[in-house]
Scaffold this motif. Sequence first.
Motif, short mmCIF file in Angstrom:
data_model
loop_
_atom_site.label_atom_id
_atom_site.label_comp_id
_atom_site.label_asym_id
_atom_site.label_seq_id
_atom_site.Cartn_x
_atom_site.Cartn_y
_atom_site.Cartn_z
N TYR A 81 -20.90 -30.44 49.44
CA TYR A 81 -21.15 -31.86 48.65
C TYR A 81 -22.56 -32.15 48.63
O TYR A 81 -23.29 -32.04 49.41
N THR A 82 -23.00 -32.78 47.36
CA THR A 82 -24.49 -33.17 47.24
C THR A 82 -24.54 -34.51 46.63
O THR A 82 -23.72 -34.85 45.74
N GLY A 83 -24.92 -35.33 47.24
CA GLY A 83 -25.08 -36.76 46.66
C GLY A 83 -25.08 -37.74 47.88
O GLY A 83 -25.42 -37.40 49.06
N LYS A 84 -25.27 -39.04 47.43
CA LYS A 84 -25.55 -40.17 48.53
C LYS A 84 -24.13 -40.19 49.53
O LYS A 84 -23.21 -40.11 49.07
N LEU A 85 -24.42 -40.35 50.82
CA LEU A 85 -23.50 -40.06 51.87
C LEU A 85 -22.94 -41.65 51.83
O LEU A 85 -23.45 -42.57 52.72
N SER A 86 -22.15 -42.10 51.18
CA SER A 86 -21.60 -43.44 51.03
C SER A 86 -20.28 -43.61 50.76
O SER A 86 -19.66 -42.74 50.00
N SER A 87 -19.48 -44.58 50.86
CA SER A 87 -18.06 -44.73 50.63
C SER A 87 -17.81 -44.56 49.07
O SER A 87 -16.61 -44.36 48.91
N ALA A 88 -18.59 -45.26 48.30
CA ALA A 88 -18.48 -45.14 46.95
C ALA A 88 -18.45 -43.90 46.30
O ALA A 88 -17.90 -43.70 45.24
#
Length: 248
Positions: A81-88
């Motif tokens: 997975y690549t991206g911000k580690l956030s709930s959204a």
Amino acid sequence: ICHGSDLRQFQSNPRLQPYVKAAIPLLDRIVTSHLEQKNEIAALFDVEEAKILVCGSGFNDRIFNTSGRVHPDNSVVKIVYTGKLSSAKGVFELLAALKTLQTRYSLDLTLIGSSSSEAELSRLDEAIGELAFPVHTTGIIPQAQIAEIYQQSHIFVLPSYYEGMPLTVPEALATGLRVVVTRLPGFEDWLKDFPDSVSLVDPPDMATIDAPSEAGRADFIHDLALALAEQIERTGQAVANDLSHMTW
């Protein structure tokens, strides 16, 4: 210039909406990433469509390609997975979905990215601690290093609730990965060219602009697990993703 998150900011801040809505139509030009977003901007801000330009997206195929691809051992399915580690971004739902699959498959997960929220990072550590397979967190790393991880992996997953036109998806496909991604506006039209290597997951029913309802979250985890299993079952098959029309 619109890339998606600004539209969510507008919708979640009603106090500022009159100020913003009065000013946006005064702009000479608006640039956005795909047609569905153009329509949303026109509707939200009462902007004439002639002012809105859909800009093409492209990725750097000098970095993201299959020339250095390793053929990983299929006995352990490597997911990234690549991206911000956030709930959204659906990261917690991803972990929950993989937890339901860990007794059926040997898994290995790499999370590329970071978060500015200490509370979410703490939640993430707790959720990772409940898993029975290795989870690697890299933080923010250079693109060349991301490509190297892709070339050693099987499946890229992006379970985000909202996106503009994330280049991580074509980058992953171009590196020979299978992809599991939320069925978001602007995605399905070009992803239909990869029916074998892409599984789309319907977004969850949302309670608020940033959070799914309890039932929506449960359904999303279930559907995400099914999509992941679908691509896991195909990891022994060759992947041929032609993205030459999306390069720089």
